[in-house]
Design a protein around this motif. Sequence first.
Motif, PDB file in Angstrom:
ATOM      1  N   LEU A   6       0.830  -1.211   0.000  1.00 13.70           N
ATOM      2  CA  LEU A   6       0.000   0.000   0.000  1.00 13.70           C
ATOM      3  C   LEU A   6       0.867   1.266   0.000  1.00 13.70           C
ATOM      4  CD1 LEU A   6      -3.057   0.565   0.100  1.00 13.70           C
ATOM      5  CD2 LEU A   6      -2.872   0.678   2.588  1.00 13.70           C
ATOM      6  N   ALA A   7       1.953   1.228   0.766  1.00 12.06           N
ATOM      7  CA  ALA A   7       2.856   2.389   0.844  1.00 12.06           C
ATOM      8  C   ALA A   7       3.467   2.666  -0.526  1.00 12.06           C
ATOM      9  CB  ALA A   7       3.953   2.133   1.866  1.00 12.06           C
ATOM     10  N   GLU A   8       3.890   1.581  -1.186  1.00 12.42           N
ATOM     11  CA  GLU A   8       4.514   1.714  -2.503  1.00 12.42           C
ATOM     12  C   GLU A   8       3.512   2.285  -3.504  1.00 12.42           C
ATOM     13  OE1 GLU A   8       6.684  -1.411  -5.253  1.00 12.42           O
ATOM     14  OE2 GLU A   8       7.184  -1.733  -3.147  1.00 12.42           O
ATOM     15  N   LYS A   9       2.315   1.712  -3.478  1.00 13.16           N
ATOM     16  CA  LYS A   9       1.275   2.109  -4.425  1.00 13.16           C
ATOM     17  C   LYS A   9       0.870   3.568  -4.251  1.00 13.16           C
ATOM     18  CE  LYS A   9      -1.616  -1.464  -5.048  1.00 13.16           C
ATOM     19  NZ  LYS A   9      -2.825  -2.196  -4.626  1.00 13.16           N
ATOM     20  N   THR A  10       0.805   4.017  -2.991  1.00 15.10           N
ATOM     21  CA  THR A  10       0.328   5.383  -2.740  1.00 15.10           C
ATOM     22  C   THR A  10       1.481   6.369  -2.538  1.00 15.10           C
ATOM     23  OG1 THR A  10       0.197   4.914  -0.370  1.00 15.10           O
ATOM     24  CG2 THR A  10      -1.802   4.545  -1.645  1.00 15.10           C
ATOM     25  N   CYS A  11       2.713   5.845  -2.673  1.00 12.06           N
ATOM     26  CA  CYS A  11       3.917   6.664  -2.454  1.00 12.06           C
ATOM     27  C   CYS A  11       3.860   7.370  -1.090  1.00 12.06           C
ATOM     28  CB  CYS A  11       4.106   7.667  -3.582  1.00 12.06           C
ATOM     29  SG  CYS A  11       5.803   8.245  -3.699  1.00 12.06           S
ATOM     30  N   SER A  12       3.440   6.604  -0.053  1.00  8.74           N
ATOM     31  CA  SER A  12       3.382   7.143   1.308  1.00  8.74           C
ATOM     32  C   SER A  12       4.473   6.484   2.147  1.00  8.74           C
ATOM     33  CB  SER A  12       2.044   6.793   1.956  1.00  8.74           C
ATOM     34  OG  SER A  12       0.983   7.146   1.121  1.00  8.74           O
ATOM     35  N   PRO A  13       4.938   7.170   3.178  1.00 10.31           N
ATOM     36  CA  PRO A  13       5.919   6.538   4.067  1.00 10.31           C
ATOM     37  C   PRO A  13       5.339   5.256   4.673  1.00 10.31           C
ATOM     38  CG  PRO A  13       5.728   8.875   4.559  1.00 10.31           C
ATOM     39  CD  PRO A  13       4.611   8.541   3.606  1.00 10.31           C
ATOM     40  N   MET A  14       6.082   4.146   4.585  1.00 12.31           N
ATOM     41  CA  MET A  14       5.563   2.862   5.068  1.00 12.31           C
ATOM     42  C   MET A  14       5.394   2.871   6.584  1.00 12.31           C
ATOM     43  SD  MET A  14       9.003   0.632   4.512  1.00 12.31           S
ATOM     44  CE  MET A  14       9.465   1.570   3.066  1.00 12.31           C
ATOM     45  N   CYS A  15       6.217   3.678   7.271  1.00  4.80           N
ATOM     46  CA  CYS A  15       6.105   3.800   8.726  1.00  4.80           C
ATOM     47  C   CYS A  15       6.105   5.279   9.073  1.00  4.80           C
ATOM     48  CB  CYS A  15       7.270   3.106   9.424  1.00  4.80           C
ATOM     49  SG  CYS A  15       7.223   3.300  11.223  1.00  4.80           S
ATOM     50  N   GLN A  16       5.315   5.632  10.097  1.00  2.17           N
ATOM     51  CA  GLN A  16       5.235   7.046  10.481  1.00  2.17           C
ATOM     52  C   GLN A  16       6.551   7.537  11.067  1.00  2.17           C
ATOM     53  OE1 GLN A  16       3.911   4.589  12.182  1.00  2.17           O
ATOM     54  NE2 GLN A  16       5.023   4.831  14.113  1.00  2.17           N
ATOM     55  N   ASP A  17       7.358   6.609  11.588  1.00  4.05           N
ATOM     56  CA  ASP A  17       8.678   7.019  12.062  1.00  4.05           C
ATOM     57  C   ASP A  17       9.633   6.978  10.877  1.00  4.05           C
ATOM     58  OD1 ASP A  17      11.045   7.607  13.178  1.00  4.05           O
ATOM     59  OD2 ASP A  17      11.081   5.952  14.621  1.00  4.05           O
ATOM     60  N   THR A  18       9.820   8.114  10.245  1.00  2.88           N
ATOM     61  CA  THR A  18      10.700   8.178   9.080  1.00  2.88           C
ATOM     62  C   THR A  18      12.156   8.398   9.500  1.00  2.88           C
ATOM     63  OG1 THR A  18       9.987  10.465   8.852  1.00  2.88           O
ATOM     64  CG2 THR A  18       8.928   8.870   7.402  1.00  2.88           C
ATOM     65  N   GLY A  58      14.959   4.475  12.366  1.00  3.42           N
ATOM     66  CA  GLY A  58      13.847   4.598  13.306  1.00  3.42           C
ATOM     67  C   GLY A  58      14.304   4.556  14.760  1.00  3.42           C
ATOM     68  N   GLY A  59      13.513   5.181  15.623  1.00  3.32           N
ATOM     69  CA  GLY A  59      13.886   5.314  17.026  1.00  3.32           C
ATOM     70  C   GLY A  59      13.614   4.079  17.873  1.00  3.32           C
ATOM     71  N   VAL A 106      20.250  -2.452  16.150  1.00  2.49           N
ATOM     72  CA  VAL A 106      19.019  -3.153  15.794  1.00  2.49           C
ATOM     73  C   VAL A 106      18.228  -2.308  14.803  1.00  2.49           C
ATOM     74  CG1 VAL A 106      16.932  -4.247  16.709  1.00  2.49           C
ATOM     75  CG2 VAL A 106      19.020  -4.188  18.099  1.00  2.49           C
ATOM     76  N   GLN A 107      17.769  -2.962  13.757  1.00  9.01           N
ATOM     77  CA  GLN A 107      16.976  -2.295  12.722  1.00  9.01           C
ATOM     78  C   GLN A 107      15.627  -3.011  12.628  1.00  9.01           C
ATOM     79  OE1 GLN A 107      17.349   0.278  10.150  1.00  9.01           O
ATOM     80  NE2 GLN A 107      15.238  -0.409   9.939  1.00  9.01           N
ATOM     81  N   CYS A 108      14.545  -2.232  12.610  1.00 11.27           N
ATOM     82  CA  CYS A 108      13.209  -2.832  12.502  1.00 11.27           C
ATOM     83  C   CYS A 108      13.003  -3.486  11.135  1.00 11.27           C
ATOM     84  CB  CYS A 108      12.153  -1.751  12.705  1.00 11.27           C
ATOM     85  SG  CYS A 108      12.246  -0.444  11.466  1.00 11.27           S
ATOM     86  N   TRP A 109      11.845  -4.142  10.954  1.00 15.34           N
ATOM     87  CA  TRP A 109      11.586  -4.797   9.660  1.00 15.34           C
ATOM     88  C   TRP A 109      11.621  -3.821   8.499  1.00 15.34           C
ATOM     89  CZ3 TRP A 109       7.783  -2.739   6.812  1.00 15.34           C
ATOM     90  CH2 TRP A 109       6.708  -2.126   7.458  1.00 15.34           C
ATOM     91  N   ALA A 110      11.298  -2.541   8.786  1.00 15.70           N
ATOM     92  CA  ALA A 110      11.334  -1.527   7.725  1.00 15.70           C
ATOM     93  C   ALA A 110      12.787  -1.112   7.518  1.00 15.70           C
ATOM     94  CB  ALA A 110      10.459  -0.338   8.103  1.00 15.70           C
ATOM     95  N   ALA A 111      13.560  -2.042   6.954  1.00 17.48           N
ATOM     96  CA  ALA A 111      15.006  -1.841   6.777  1.00 17.48           C
ATOM     97  C   ALA A 111      15.225  -0.963   5.548  1.00 17.48           C
ATOM     98  CB  ALA A 111      15.710  -3.194   6.654  1.00 17.48           C
TER      99      ALA A 111
END
Lengths: 303, 200
Positions: free
Chosen positions: A65-77, A155-156, A277-282
């Motif tokens: 959905l993030a890719e399709k809408t060109c939106s940040p996949m996570c709010q913590d950019t 991400g934090g 440590v890096q979250c899944w949104a690598a």
Amino acid sequence: MFSVHGAGNLLVTGELVETVAFKLLQLAVTELPQDVKDALHKAYRQETNQVGKAQLKAILDNIELAEKTCSPMCQDTGIIIFYVKAGSQIQGLDQIESALRNAVEKATCEVPLRPNAVDPFTQQNSGNNLGRHVPYIHWEIVPGNSLEITVLPKGGGSENVSALAMLTPGQGVSGLKRFVLDTIIAAGAKPCPPTVIGVGVGGGADIAMNLAKANLLKPLGEPNPDPELAKLEQELLQAANSSGIGPMGLGGKTTVLDIKVDYAHRHPASYPVAVVVQCWAARRASAKIYSDGKVEYLTHKVV
Amino acid sequence: MAVYRLKTPVSEKQVRELKVNDTIYLTGTVVTARDYAHRRALEYHKAGKKLPLDLAGLAVFHCGPVAKKEGNVWKIVAAGPTTSARMDQYEDEFIKNFNVRIVIGKGGMGKKTADAMKKYGAVYAAFTGGAAVLAAKAVKQVKSVEWTDLGMPESMWVLEVNDFGPLTVAIDSQGNNLFENVQTKAESQKPAIYKKLGVN
């Protein structure tokens, strides 16, 4: 956009760097590199715990959905970190930093990115992701005539469980293994698993940390070129995934997607081990600007 | 593992029926609050000052969204949960004083919070960390934004949501804590894993 100076030397202009860096920021936060997507799909296929599998499903749906809408996949950019490899023959190096800062400010407004730069004493958010040492820029001067820029939005939540141990040389590799496993288990659900783990050994406190974090720029699933380290990485990965923490810490097979180890020689008295440590949104994105002004995106397909 | 579709305000009775592993889809008002909004809300309570809105029966969401202003209207772009453990130091008082019934976040919360949930009737519901676009999709409207001096992530965003979920009940009002169960099990695996790694 660019001009070629003298005998084919790249003259970087602020404008070109800003354009490329903006694109990298946008790509990084809206679309994961293929190797990360592959690792998450593999985790989903292999997961047998129903709660864990549902978490991976939400992650995969969200990425799409993030890719399709060109939106940040996570709010913590994230806090924005750049790694710059500048060819020694480039001219206009002094323009790069301000161009990167401009790109961050523009991306904050237009992508958008969440303003994430807070003064640690006044608690004021700068509102534009610019601040003292933010974005942070790692510089490397390399031979040649091209400019490679990588952005790592960090991400934090996952950063908060990163850790450093100043082990004794007597504890050595055995201590390293214990510390990496303990850090992953202590982190539990907090860093949004499945995570990617960067391990840096040796050097000193700062060097180990830098190596650990730079590991996050390596593609997932690619074994370490050093066979001994490749073996250690696999051993640590299996150990972490036998913890059962699973996706989002709700239980399951995949707690960690990959572990990357790098090292520096150490002081005889010290054995620093850093775990980032890096979250899944690598998230990461890289591009190379060549002397003829051509731009090649290294982590993403750009049409 | 029942599925509930709830509307705010949620009553104590409704929330006490929920068990860990249940799924919730929530419609109604959700209010974001992170570290500083929690702290300020409790300072207000202590000083006898009214909050910008009554939180009774509502859901508090550990989230610092990315929002974009289109004309005069705020639009939520990304709104995944943040790590809830940071709010453990405030949440028991928050539940006690403001009667929130659902706490939404990621990563789970500790015993102090779970005890308050048991005592006052509330649940902790996990939303997939980082699944920010999925969450934003459920937000129909930004009703208001309070305490903007705290910055975009820390402000209190009052959101109208529709079918927000799936939310996994991870702490119920009987004292069950799903995250704690997983964590305890992981800790208990340590000796076996050390042995396999050859760690002395």
